[in-house]
Scaffold this motif. Structure first.
Motif, PDB file in Angstrom:
ATOM      1  N   LYS A 120       0.820  -1.213   0.000  1.00  0.00           N
ATOM      2  CA  LYS A 120       0.000   0.000   0.000  1.00  0.00           C
ATOM      3  C   LYS A 120       0.853   1.262   0.000  1.00  0.00           C
ATOM      4  O   LYS A 120       0.384   2.327  -0.412  1.00  0.00           O
ATOM      5  CB  LYS A 120      -0.926   0.002   1.220  1.00  0.00           C
ATOM      6  N   SER A 175      -1.279   0.840  -9.463  1.00  0.00           N
ATOM      7  CA  SER A 175      -2.257   1.727  -8.831  1.00  0.00           C
ATOM      8  C   SER A 175      -2.023   3.188  -9.189  1.00  0.00           C
ATOM      9  O   SER A 175      -2.937   4.013  -9.064  1.00  0.00           O
ATOM     10  CB  SER A 175      -2.216   1.562  -7.309  1.00  0.00           C
ATOM     11  N   ILE A 180      -6.729   5.774  -9.962  1.00  0.00           N
ATOM     12  CA  ILE A 180      -7.364   5.297  -8.735  1.00  0.00           C
ATOM     13  C   ILE A 180      -8.539   4.392  -9.100  1.00  0.00           C
ATOM     14  O   ILE A 180      -9.351   4.725  -9.964  1.00  0.00           O
ATOM     15  CB  ILE A 180      -7.867   6.481  -7.888  1.00  0.00           C
ATOM     16  N   TYR A 181      -8.591   3.233  -8.456  1.00  0.00           N
ATOM     17  CA  TYR A 181      -9.715   2.326  -8.693  1.00  0.00           C
ATOM     18  C   TYR A 181     -10.079   1.660  -7.376  1.00  0.00           C
ATOM     19  O   TYR A 181      -9.215   1.173  -6.654  1.00  0.00           O
ATOM     20  CB  TYR A 181      -9.350   1.262  -9.738  1.00  0.00           C
ATOM     21  N   TRP A 182     -11.357   1.671  -7.055  1.00  0.00           N
ATOM     22  CA  TRP A 182     -11.794   1.142  -5.774  1.00  0.00           C
ATOM     23  C   TRP A 182     -11.620  -0.380  -5.721  1.00  0.00           C
ATOM     24  O   TRP A 182     -11.685  -1.078  -6.729  1.00  0.00           O
ATOM     25  CB  TRP A 182     -13.255   1.521  -5.513  1.00  0.00           C
ATOM     26  N   ALA A 183     -11.413  -0.867  -4.527  1.00  0.00           N
ATOM     27  CA  ALA A 183     -11.276  -2.312  -4.274  1.00  0.00           C
ATOM     28  C   ALA A 183     -10.181  -2.940  -5.126  1.00  0.00           C
ATOM     29  O   ALA A 183     -10.307  -4.085  -5.560  1.00  0.00           O
ATOM     30  CB  ALA A 183     -12.611  -3.028  -4.507  1.00  0.00           C
ATOM     31  N   ARG A 184      -9.109  -2.204  -5.359  1.00  0.00           N
ATOM     32  CA  ARG A 184      -8.004  -2.756  -6.138  1.00  0.00           C
ATOM     33  C   ARG A 184      -7.311  -3.854  -5.332  1.00  0.00           C
ATOM     34  O   ARG A 184      -6.960  -3.662  -4.172  1.00  0.00           O
ATOM     35  CB  ARG A 184      -7.007  -1.656  -6.496  1.00  0.00           C
ATOM     36  N   GLY A 232     -11.776  -5.350 -13.084  1.00  0.00           N
ATOM     37  CA  GLY A 232     -11.577  -4.149 -12.274  1.00  0.00           C
ATOM     38  C   GLY A 232     -10.306  -3.412 -12.633  1.00  0.00           C
ATOM     39  O   GLY A 232     -10.064  -3.047 -13.783  1.00  0.00           O
ATOM     40  N   ASN A 262     -17.652  -2.187 -16.437  1.00  0.00           N
ATOM     41  CA  ASN A 262     -17.352  -0.769 -16.246  1.00  0.00           C
ATOM     42  C   ASN A 262     -16.399  -0.288 -17.347  1.00  0.00           C
ATOM     43  O   ASN A 262     -15.300  -0.824 -17.494  1.00  0.00           O
ATOM     44  CB  ASN A 262     -16.711  -0.571 -14.867  1.00  0.00           C
TER      45      ASN A 262
END
Length: 287
Positions: free
Chosen positions: A23, A31, A35-39, A112, A133
């Protein structure tokens, strides 16, 4: 169907630790593309994909588990070190041994941010990534398809375009980030909503802040110290650091003043160590 390695054993502790460490990694990480959620962490994606594809072999289980634990480290994919390349090749060879006729096909119907497809590609798999998406589709094309299709010219083109955008942004935003007297340029601002003090005799603007930490790590602790400014009816702030926690000599400002366990790095404007307001603040801290 033969039992898979992931059904028998998996280095959960090591992979979890590397996933958490990931992280804080920015340079070279997928990343940073968007930005992408739940990566999903790349370490977990890489190791679980490999463990799900390899058949379980009790005679080699411990060796494969050790390989997975080492393979989870970011340095394995972000280094040109011969040892790192050799380990990745060992993982690919293990898959080739298990699938001698054709590379294993990996389908991710909910791709994703592209973590699983990317790591499956690293392992030499035939990858198919889908997502409903449009943003996810664009991210996967940019991260998986274009680099393979265009190679280094794409890297050069992206770098050139990025430099143009950066130069334009610096020019447009320069008025909001003026240079400090020492020539340094701020990279961001801390802001807070304020409310007037409810004491009718005070009326100072009080910032609504949950905490004053700027850095709170085991080896580095830096914080804001609020200092009431009655004359201006506001709260000023000094920057302080806990003594002995990674503060270099050149960082010590404020004439080396200490308040309890804290060293003053920077005093607010118009506040000197000899001012009564500062002496009162130090006395309050000691009390």
């Amino acid at each position: 169907m033969q039992r898979r390695l992931i059904e028998a054993d998996f280095p959960i502790k090591e992979v979890s630790e590397e996933s958490a460490r990931e992280k804080n990694i920015r340079h070279g990480h997928i990343s940073t593309l968007h930005i992408y959620w739940a990566r999903r962490p790349l370490a977990a994606s890489r190791t679980t994909t490999l463990a799900a594809l390899l058949p379980d072999d009790p005679a080699r289980r411990d060796a494969l588990k050790r390989m997975l634990a080492t393979l989870a480290r970011w340095e394995i994919v972000d280094s040109n070190d011969a040892g790192a390349r050799r380990l990745m090749q060992q993982a690919r060879d293990a898959l080739h041994h298990a699938y001698p006729q054709h590379p294993p096909r990996v389908l991710d119907p909910f791709a994703g941010g592209g973590s699983i497809p990317l790591e499956a590609l690293r392992l030499g798999c035939e990858v198919h990534a889908l997502d409903y998406n449009p943003l996810a589709v664009l991210l996967n094309i940019a991260a998986l398809q274009y680099p393979l299709q265009f190679g280094k010219p794409l890297v050069d083109a992206v770098r050139e375009a990025g430099e143009r955008v950066l130069a334009a942004a610096r020019k447009e935003l320069a008025q909001f980030y003026p240079e400090d007297p020492d020539g340094s340029i701020p990279v961001g601002y801390l802001w807070a909503r304020t409310l007037p003090c409810q004491n009718p005799a005070c009326g100072a603007e009080i910032p609504l802040m949950r905490q004053f930490w700027l850095a709170k790590k085991e080896n580095r602790q830096i914080a804001l110290m609020p200092i009431p400014n009655s004359a201006a009816k506001r709260i000023d702030f000094a920057i302080v650091a806990r003594k002995g926690l990674g503060i270099r000599e050149q960082e010590l400002g404020g004439e080396g003043i200490t308040v309890g366990d804290w060293v003053i790095l920077e005093l607010p404007p118009a506040l000197t160590p000899s001012s009564p307001r500062w002496r009162n603040r130090c006395a309050w801290r000691r009390g």
